[in-house]
Write a protein that holds these residues in place. Structure first.
Motif, mmCIF file in Angstrom:
data_model
loop_
_atom_site.group_PDB
_atom_site.id
_atom_site.type_symbol
_atom_site.label_atom_id
_atom_site.label_comp_id
_atom_site.label_asym_id
_atom_site.label_seq_id
_atom_site.Cartn_x
_atom_site.Cartn_y
_atom_site.Cartn_z
ATOM 1 N N UNK A 257 24.636 -9.747 -18.426
ATOM 2 C CA UNK A 257 25.272 -11.172 -18.673
ATOM 3 C C UNK A 257 24.367 -12.221 -19.190
ATOM 4 N N UNK A 258 23.214 -11.763 -19.118
ATOM 5 C CA UNK A 258 22.106 -12.799 -19.848
ATOM 6 C C UNK A 258 21.153 -12.957 -18.927
ATOM 7 N N UNK A 259 20.429 -14.072 -18.886
ATOM 8 C CA UNK A 259 19.100 -14.742 -18.003
ATOM 9 C C UNK A 259 19.766 -14.889 -16.495
ATOM 10 N N UNK A 260 18.650 -14.497 -15.356
ATOM 11 C CA UNK A 260 19.126 -14.961 -14.178
ATOM 12 C C UNK A 260 17.951 -15.065 -13.504
ATOM 13 N N UNK A 261 17.845 -16.068 -12.394
ATOM 14 C CA UNK A 261 16.351 -16.216 -11.804
ATOM 15 C C UNK A 261 16.615 -15.249 -10.290
ATOM 16 N N UNK A 262 15.288 -15.143 -10.009
ATOM 17 C CA UNK A 262 15.076 -14.066 -9.088
ATOM 18 C C UNK A 262 13.733 -14.468 -8.282
ATOM 19 N N UNK A 263 13.848 -14.094 -7.023
ATOM 20 C CA UNK A 263 12.593 -14.374 -6.247
ATOM 21 C C UNK A 263 11.561 -13.645 -6.908
ATOM 22 N N UNK A 264 10.297 -14.208 -7.160
ATOM 23 C CA UNK A 264 9.241 -13.417 -7.693
ATOM 24 C C UNK A 264 8.691 -12.268 -6.881
ATOM 25 N N UNK A 265 8.785 -12.296 -5.773
ATOM 26 C CA UNK A 265 8.376 -11.046 -4.871
ATOM 27 C C UNK A 265 9.287 -10.146 -4.639
ATOM 28 N N UNK A 266 10.477 -10.397 -5.151
ATOM 29 C CA UNK A 266 11.711 -9.384 -5.190
ATOM 30 C C UNK A 266 11.487 -8.126 -6.119
ATOM 31 N N UNK A 267 11.886 -7.054 -5.956
ATOM 32 C CA UNK A 267 11.619 -5.777 -6.527
ATOM 33 C C UNK A 267 12.750 -5.699 -7.719
ATOM 34 N N UNK A 268 12.331 -5.614 -9.021
ATOM 35 C CA UNK A 268 13.465 -5.276 -10.029
ATOM 36 C C UNK A 268 12.637 -4.526 -11.084
ATOM 37 N N UNK A 269 13.479 -3.883 -11.826
ATOM 38 C CA UNK A 269 12.872 -3.178 -13.182
ATOM 39 C C UNK A 269 12.282 -4.099 -13.916
ATOM 40 N N UNK A 270 11.398 -3.704 -14.819
ATOM 41 C CA UNK A 270 10.661 -4.725 -15.699
ATOM 42 C C UNK A 270 10.700 -4.137 -17.308
ATOM 43 N N UNK A 271 10.474 -5.054 -18.547
ATOM 44 C CA UNK A 271 10.567 -4.507 -19.721
ATOM 45 C C UNK A 271 8.973 -5.136 -20.241
ATOM 46 N N UNK A 272 8.292 -4.230 -20.796
ATOM 47 C CA UNK A 272 7.166 -4.526 -21.327
ATOM 48 C C UNK A 272 7.294 -4.542 -22.912
ATOM 49 N N UNK A 273 6.645 -5.572 -23.616
ATOM 50 C CA UNK A 273 6.610 -5.614 -25.088
ATOM 51 C C UNK A 273 5.347 -5.531 -25.800
ATOM 52 N N UNK A 274 5.268 -4.733 -26.901
ATOM 53 C CA UNK A 274 4.198 -4.655 -27.467
ATOM 54 C C UNK A 274 4.089 -4.922 -28.860
ATOM 55 N N UNK A 275 3.335 -5.752 -29.414
ATOM 56 C CA UNK A 275 3.363 -6.093 -30.775
ATOM 57 C C UNK A 275 2.257 -5.713 -31.589
#
Length: 278
Positions: A257-275
């Motif tokens: 749905x877009x951007x959402x806020x979340x507590x920084x210490x909560x567990x989520x997946x992540x996306x790394x970007x390499x340029x």
């Protein structure tokens, strides 16, 4: 008295009677009837009287019986008429009930027809939904194939062969950048540390097209390089102009749905970007 003297006496008596008047022979005979003849007539008379009394009593009994039978049959007739009236009322009631049952049956048949039509409509809807489901499954399958194709073709755009990561088949290429989408879940800081170990950093979304791209490839919340101190900023220092300053959480994720806020210490997946400049 000798026999010759008897006629003379009789004649003398006759003469005497002639002087006094004519003799009533009938009365004379009755007077001279034997006593036993009178008693027989009396017995017969009593028998006749008894017979007349018996006949009278029999007639009275017969009359009484006729009267009783008339009263009885009159009462029975009234009872029969009352019973016939009740039967007619019961018949009318049964006819009314039959009419009600007929109407109810017609209503049930109509309701059954409506249910049949509704069932047909539901079956049609289910068929359409199954077709739509098949279409969506095919679309998902096509998207999956496109995603795999992107993963297979992404390394053709990689400018430096020596910079290829060891887990190269976990990266996807888009707009001259490569992105690693994790299958694990960590906090925001641990996620960024993992990206740095891969010689990358959390993804920075610079355009609407890139945002749309992420919304297509993610299926849950993933950490990105967007945090808040006083304002929302990307890791390269770019301020997110439409970010809210009242959010209680200081880290952001991207989802379908877009951007959402979340507590920084909560567990989520992540996306790394390499340029290219890493």
């Amino acid at each position: 008295m000798t026999k010759s003297e008897i006629p003379e006496a009789i004649y003398q008596n006759i003469n005497t009677k002639d002087n006094e008047g004519c003799l009533d022979l009938k009365t004379h005979r009755q007077k001279h009837q034997p006593p036993q003849l009178t008693g027989s007539i009396s017995v017969k008379s009593r028998k006749l009287r008894a017979l007349e009394v018996c006949l009278g009593l029999l007639c009275a009994l017969l009359l009484t019986a006729v009267i009783v039978l008339c009263v009885y049959f009159s009462i029975q007739r009234k009872h029969l008429l009352t019973h016939i009236t009740e039967l007619n009322e019961d018949r009318e009631q049964l006819l009314n009930q039959n009419n009600d049952l007929t109407e109810e049956r017609e209503q049930i048949l109509k309701h059954n027809d409506d249910l049949t039509e509704e069932r047909k409509q539901l079956l049609t809807n289910i068929t359409n939904l199954n077709r739509e489901r098949e279409r969506l499954l095919n679309h998902i399958e096509n998207l999956t194939k496109e995603r795999e194709q992107l993963r297979n073709d992404k390394w053709k755009m990689w400018p430096y062969e020596q910079d290829l990561p060891v887990d190269k088949f976990k990266w996807i290429c888009y707009n001259n950048s490569f992105y690693f989408i994790s299958s694990e879940m960590k906090s925001w800081s641990d996620s960024r540390r993992d990206c740095q170990q891969r010689k990358a950093d959390l993804a920075i979304i610079k355009s609407t097209e890139e945002k749309t791209f992420f919304q297509k490839v993610v299926d849950r919340n993933f950490w990105i390089g967007l945090t808040k101190t006083d304002v929302w900023k990307w890791l390269d220092g770019t301020v997110l102009t439409n970010g809210s300053k009242t959010d209680s959480s200081n880290c952001a994720v991207v989802a379908e749905g877009g951007y959402y806020t979340s507590a920084c210490n909560s567990n989520n997946g992540w996306i790394c970007e390499k340029t290219h400049h890493y």
